[in-house]
Design a protein around this motif. Structure first.
Motif, short mmCIF file in Angstrom:
data_model
loop_
_atom_site.label_atom_id
_atom_site.label_comp_id
_atom_site.label_asym_id
_atom_site.label_seq_id
_atom_site.Cartn_x
_atom_site.Cartn_y
_atom_site.Cartn_z
N LYS A 206 0.84 -1.22 0.00
CA LYS A 206 0.00 0.00 0.00
C LYS A 206 0.86 1.25 0.00
O LYS A 206 1.91 1.27 0.63
N GLU A 207 0.38 2.29 -0.69
CA GLU A 207 1.16 3.54 -0.71
C GLU A 207 1.11 4.25 0.63
O GLU A 207 2.07 4.88 1.05
N VAL A 208 -0.03 4.13 1.32
CA VAL A 208 -0.15 4.74 2.65
C VAL A 208 -0.54 3.62 3.61
O VAL A 208 -1.61 3.02 3.47
N GLY A 209 0.32 3.33 4.55
CA GLY A 209 0.07 2.24 5.51
C GLY A 209 -0.96 2.66 6.55
O GLY A 209 -1.31 3.84 6.64
N SER A 210 -1.43 1.69 7.39
CA SER A 210 -2.50 2.07 8.31
C SER A 210 -2.03 3.02 9.41
O SER A 210 -2.81 3.86 9.86
N SER A 211 -0.75 2.97 9.82
CA SER A 211 -0.29 3.91 10.87
C SER A 211 -0.43 5.34 10.38
O SER A 211 -0.92 6.22 11.11
N ALA A 212 0.01 5.58 9.14
CA ALA A 212 -0.10 6.94 8.58
C ALA A 212 -1.57 7.31 8.41
O ALA A 212 -1.96 8.46 8.67
N GLY A 213 -2.40 6.34 8.04
CA GLY A 213 -3.84 6.59 7.87
C GLY A 213 -4.49 6.98 9.19
O GLY A 213 -5.24 7.95 9.27
N HIS A 214 -4.18 6.22 10.26
CA HIS A 214 -4.72 6.55 11.59
C HIS A 214 -4.33 7.98 11.96
O HIS A 214 -5.13 8.75 12.48
N ALA A 215 -3.06 8.31 11.70
CA ALA A 215 -2.54 9.63 12.10
C ALA A 215 -3.31 10.76 11.41
O ALA A 215 -3.51 11.83 11.99
N LEU A 216 -3.75 10.50 10.18
CA LEU A 216 -4.47 11.56 9.44
C LEU A 216 -5.86 11.84 10.01
O LEU A 216 -6.52 12.80 9.61
N MET A 217 -6.31 11.02 10.96
CA MET A 217 -7.61 11.29 11.59
C MET A 217 -7.50 12.41 12.63
O MET A 217 -8.51 12.97 13.04
N HIS A 218 -6.27 12.73 13.05
CA HIS A 218 -6.10 13.87 13.97
C HIS A 218 -6.36 15.14 13.18
O HIS A 218 -5.71 15.37 12.16
N GLY A 219 -7.31 15.91 13.64
CA GLY A 219 -7.62 17.15 12.94
C GLY A 219 -8.41 16.93 11.65
O GLY A 219 -8.60 17.86 10.87
N HIS A 220 -8.86 15.70 11.40
CA HIS A 220 -9.69 15.43 10.21
C HIS A 220 -11.02 16.17 10.37
O HIS A 220 -11.61 16.18 11.45
N LEU A 221 -11.45 16.75 9.27
CA LEU A 221 -12.69 17.53 9.29
C LEU A 221 -13.88 16.73 9.83
O LEU A 221 -14.77 17.26 10.48
N PHE A 222 -13.88 15.39 9.55
CA PHE A 222 -15.03 14.56 9.95
C PHE A 222 -14.78 13.77 11.24
O PHE A 222 -15.55 12.87 11.55
N ASN A 223 -13.72 14.08 11.93
CA ASN A 223 -13.33 13.32 13.12
C ASN A 223 -14.49 13.14 14.12
O ASN A 223 -14.79 12.02 14.54
N GLU A 224 -15.14 14.24 14.47
CA GLU A 224 -16.19 14.12 15.50
C GLU A 224 -17.42 13.38 15.01
O GLU A 224 -17.97 12.54 15.72
N VAL A 225 -17.84 13.67 13.77
CA VAL A 225 -19.02 12.96 13.27
C VAL A 225 -18.72 11.49 13.03
O VAL A 225 -19.59 10.64 13.18
N ARG A 226 -17.47 11.18 12.70
CA ARG A 226 -17.11 9.77 12.52
C ARG A 226 -17.29 9.01 13.84
O ARG A 226 -17.78 7.89 13.85
N TYR A 227 -16.91 9.64 14.94
CA TYR A 227 -17.06 9.00 16.24
C TYR A 227 -18.55 8.70 16.50
O TYR A 227 -18.92 7.59 16.87
N ILE A 228 -19.38 9.70 16.24
CA ILE A 228 -20.83 9.53 16.48
C ILE A 228 -21.37 8.42 15.58
O ILE A 228 -22.11 7.54 16.01
N GLN A 229 -20.94 8.44 14.31
CA GLN A 229 -21.42 7.44 13.35
C GLN A 229 -20.98 6.02 13.75
O GLN A 229 -21.76 5.07 13.69
N ALA A 230 -19.70 5.88 14.16
CA ALA A 230 -19.20 4.55 14.52
C ALA A 230 -19.98 3.99 15.72
O ALA A 230 -20.33 2.80 15.74
#
Ligand code: PMV
Length: 352
Positions: A206-230
């Motif tokens: 993969k070009e972007v591994g899961s560690s880098a992917g997890h890190a991109l959730m910090h400050g992600h525009l949808f971070n809070e709504v993702r929590y509610i949705q999950a």
């Protein structure tokens, strides 16, 4: 009270742990591998790792003497596991007094694009906890094994148990914890023989591994709504699985898979792991379901491969559908058929 065995000179412990596929996806973490949202997965059977650790008492500093992967020394894995052991020495202080020889192998080929971190860290966590319980004269604690696995790879915390497992604090799941995973109870028998046919669209790194992917959730525009949705999806998925509502289950499954990839596409920087053939498969699956009313649903991990999830009674029809309509989208026609499983197993223990 069991007796402590702090002077054990040599031990060999081997475990087999399966991979798992998340229905509600863990995406984003904080602090010491604490998930940003609760997740729920199905434990697999055929895709597993076997890890065997020999522990030898040493007077000098601990290390991994040798790491063999599929019969060959592997320095890359040795470094990765050494880094992991370094990070947990506060939890297992005896690591300072033992040298380890690790042998590891997977039931699935390394180059299929199926991540082996969940299964291998689960097996490793079990070997370490088994030895810790022996040294301290207590029974093995699977929650502790799950915690050790989590510190290696978050999703590995769930591979200790089966068949359906959740990880992450959530008010709707009894005994839920951010530290370890637990079995989800009272699932309808309709899910007893759930299948997972994994369509290998690409086995490329993969070009972007899961560690880098997890890190991109910090400050992600949808971070809070993702929590509610999950949390909402987890609650409704458990309700659907308790009630045997396969359609309700399937619609959450697909929404979760697409959300995971939508979060990647809307990260900053944005990235895309799905390939053209992944999308063709999704389209074909939805058409097939509409035409035949067969309850086959897709989910997707952090990669381009597609997992088809369906009850075992439809195996023949779904396999024919895969052969005739979907194999052409897979790399060299590669499909791995797996099904729900019961969790990790002890293979061998030996103390001298
Ligand atoms: O355990 P990690 O850090 O490899 O992250 C896994 C994340 C997903 O596979 C995408 C979702 C999940 O819950 O397994």
């Amino acid at each position: 009270m069991m007796q402590q065995n702090l002077e054990t000179k040599y031990a060999k412990i081997s475990y087999k742990a399966p991979s798992n596929i998340a229905f509600v996806k863990y995406w984003g973490k904080r602090d010491r591998q604490i998930p940003m949202n609760p997740s729920l997965s199905m434990t697999l059977s055929e895709c597993y790792s076997e890890i065997s650790i020999s522990f030898r008492k040493e007077s000098s500093l601990y290390n991994i003497k040798k790491f063999e992967f599929e019969g060959k020394e592997n320095t890359l894995f040795k470094e990765r596991f050494e880094k992991y052991l370094n990070s947990i020495v506060d939890l297992l202080p005896w690591l300072k007094n033992y040298s380890l020889e690790i042998k590891s192998q997977n039931s699935f080929p390394h180059s299929t694009g199926i991540a082996s971190s969940a299964s291998s860290f689960a097996a490793l966590g079990l070997c370490l906890e088994h030895f810790d319980s022996h040294l301290n004269g207590r029974d093995i604690n699977l929650r502790k094994a799950s915690e050790l696995a989590r510190l290696g790879s978050g999703s590995a915390s769930r591979s200790i148990f089966g068949p359906f497992v959740s990880w992450g604090e959530d008010s709707h799941v009894a005994h839920s914890s951010n530290s370890y995973a637990s079995m989800v109870k009272n699932i309808s028998s309709k899910f007893n023989n759930l299948q997972d046919s994994i369509l290998i669209v690409s086995s490329k790194e993969k070009e972007v591994g899961s560690s880098a992917g997890h890190a991109l959730m910090h400050g992600h525009l949808f971070n809070e709504v993702r929590y509610i949705q999950a949390c909402d999806n987890l609650k409704n998925l458990v309700i659907a699985m308790n009630a045997g509502d396969i359609e309700g289950f399937g619609s959450i499954l697909e929404s979760e898979a697409l959300t995971l990839h939508a979060l990647m596409m809307t990260s900053d920087p944005s990235y895309l792991l799905l390939e053209g053939n992944s999308l063709f498969i999704l389209d074909e699956v939805r058409k097939f379901r509409k035409q035949t009313k067969i309850p086959v649903y897709f989910t997707i991990d952090a990669g381009p491969n597609i997992h088809l999830i369906y009850p075992g009674e439809y195996r023949n029809q779904v396999n024919t559908f895969i052969d005739q309509n979907l194999k052409k989208y897979c790399e060299n026609g590669k499909v791995i058929h797996d099904h729900v499983g019961a969790g990790a197993e002890l293979i061998e223990v030996l103390y001298e």
